[in-house]
Scaffold this active site. Sequence first.
Site, short mmCIF file in Angstrom:
data_model
loop_
_atom_site.label_atom_id
_atom_site.label_comp_id
_atom_site.label_asym_id
_atom_site.label_seq_id
_atom_site.Cartn_x
_atom_site.Cartn_y
_atom_site.Cartn_z
N GLU A 2 36.52 41.51 40.19
CA GLU A 2 36.29 40.84 41.48
C GLU A 2 34.99 40.04 41.44
O GLU A 2 34.93 38.90 41.91
CB GLU A 2 36.22 41.89 42.59
N ASP A 16 35.20 36.02 41.98
CA ASP A 16 34.53 35.40 43.12
C ASP A 16 33.81 34.12 42.68
O ASP A 16 33.87 33.09 43.34
CB ASP A 16 33.54 36.40 43.71
N ASP A 62 39.39 41.25 48.00
CA ASP A 62 38.77 41.67 46.74
C ASP A 62 39.76 41.63 45.58
O ASP A 62 39.42 41.19 44.47
CB ASP A 62 38.22 43.09 46.89
N GLU A 106 40.52 38.14 44.37
CA GLU A 106 39.46 37.65 43.49
C GLU A 106 39.52 38.32 42.12
O GLU A 106 39.24 37.68 41.09
CB GLU A 106 38.10 37.88 44.14
#
Length: 229
Positions: free
Chosen positions: A50, A54, A122, A125
């Site tokens: 994650e 991101d 989350d 990502e």
Amino acid sequence: MSSLPEETREWLERTGFTVSDPKLWLEALTHGSFNGGAANTAEADYQRLEFLGDRVLGLSVASWLYNAHEAPEGRLSQRLNALVSGSTCARIARSIGLPEHIRLGKQAREDGGADSDNILGDVMEALIGASFVENGYDKTRDCVYRLWEAELVGDSGKAKHPKSALQEWAAGNRRAMPKYEVVERTGPDHAARFTVRVSVHNVGEAEGVASSKGEAEKRAAQAFLEEYG
């Protein structure tokens, strides 16, 4: 260690991801509750992927915005924050059927974890992170553009009030919330002029001037976004 279910692999590939290392994708789909919160477990959760995803998502969307628009930095930042927000990621996750493939602990699932914006965002990502590890930036960026197509050409972040946009910017960048203060008021009541300063701790400040306090706050927020956004 568990193996990636065949139906999940087929779903990933239908969605547009290329799966070579099933273990990596299993990790991306595993919430910490699946391991009962135990440390050093063989079932790694999605947090590291994650973190990576991101950044890849942010770069992909920022690149698209830069090439697609001539808008100033503040406005680009406003749209970027909206397009990569947790709520947008969760919306994309639902649209591709992600909830049924998340690996959750029994209690987390019973508590509605599979429909939590935070968890869905989350994991979305994390999938982007897994794609980057396996397939590199270019393929992952193209996948992001396919999945985010409706959001990119839509109105996300376009017409948001500057004060709302600044609040989202601060939250998205883990900053303190903006503080507004009237630093000067001049003129008679029928023709007053307000100067408002907005500040974000450890970032900076900006001012706006208008005939009402609300409009001055709006102009200060817009000035801040153009300077620091």
